[in-house]
Design an enzyme around this catalytic site. Structure first.
Site, PDB file in Angstrom:
ATOM      1  CG  HIS A  16      68.505  41.316  21.244  1.00 48.94           C
ATOM      2  ND1 HIS A  16      69.424  41.564  22.257  1.00 48.94           N
ATOM      3  CD2 HIS A  16      68.235  39.995  21.306  1.00 48.94           C
ATOM      4  CE1 HIS A  16      69.695  40.429  22.882  1.00 48.94           C
ATOM      5  NE2 HIS A  16      68.983  39.457  22.324  1.00 48.94           N
ATOM      6  CG  HIS A 105      50.621  48.041  48.028  1.00 51.07           C
ATOM      7  ND1 HIS A 105      50.318  46.786  48.497  1.00 51.07           N
ATOM      8  CD2 HIS A 105      49.444  48.715  48.001  1.00 51.07           C
ATOM      9  CE1 HIS A 105      49.018  46.707  48.738  1.00 51.07           C
ATOM     10  NE2 HIS A 105      48.467  47.868  48.429  1.00 51.07           N
TER      11      HIS A 105
END
Length: 162
Positions: A16, A105
Site C-alpha cells: 500500500h 557489479h
C-alpha cells in the site's frame, strides 16, 4: 531519461505504501516501450508486502520477466522477500549510483525502492539507471557464481577466515 526498452518485460509489485509510486514507475516504463506485468496491490488499503513482491521475484527467476521492481514504505522488507526467491538478486537502491553498481557489479535483477524515502523524480532516475545498467562480468562473475552456489547449499564458512 530516454531509454530503449522496446519489448523488455518488467514485473512490478508493491504494498500500500508503494502503490502511488508503482503507478508512476509503471507508466514511465511503458512510455519507454517496456511491457509491465503488475502484480498489485491496486490501492492504498493496508496489505502484506510478501503477497505482491514474491510473485515479482518468481516472474524474474522463471524468465517471464527480465527485470523486476518492488516497492514499499522503506523497500527493506520488499527486498528481503524478493531475495528469498532463488535466482533473484534484489538491490535496495537510494540513488542512481547505487542502482548502476547493483547492475554492473552484482547483476541485480530486481530493484527495491522505498516510496516513503524518495520523491518521484529521484525514483524515476533510479529506475532509469537500473533498467539501463549492464553487468560488467569479469571479476564480478566469480562472485555471482558463488551466490548461485550458496543458493544450492554450498557453505563458504570454512573459507571465511581468509
Amino acid at each position: 531519461m530516454n531509454l530503449t526498452l522496446d519489448g523488455v518485460v518488467i514485473a512490478i509489485g508493491s504494498d500500500h505504501a508503494g502503490f502511488p509510486l508503482k503507478g508512476t514507475i509503471a507508466q514511465y516504463l511503458e512510455g519507454e516501450g517496456a511491457v509491465v506485468i503488475d502484480f498489485g496491490t491496486n490501492s492504498e488499503e493496508s496489505v502484506d508486502y510478501p503477497l505482491y513482491c514474491e510473485p515479482v521475484g518468481r516472474a524474474v527467476a522463471s524468465g517471464v520477466a527480465t527485470l523486476g521492481v518492488v516497492l514499499g514504505g522503506s523497500g527493506q522488507g520488499e527486498q528481503i522477500v524478493a531475495n528469498k526467491v532463488i535466482g533473484v538478486r534484489a538491490a535496495l537502491c537510494w540513488n542512481e549510483l547505487s542502482a548502476r553498481l547493483a547492475r554492473s557489479h552484482n547483476d541485480a535483477n530486481v530493484l527495491a525502492l522505498g516510496a516513503r524515502l524518495l520523491g518521484d523524480e529521484l525514483a524515476l532516475a533510479i529506475v532509469a539507471a537500473f533498467v539501463s545498467g549492464v553487468f560488467d562480468g569479469g571479476r564480478h562473475e566469480r562472485r555471482i557464481q558463488q551466490i548461485h552456489q550458496v543458493e544450492e547449499g554450498v557453505s563458504f564458512v570454512q573459507n571465511a577466515s581468509r
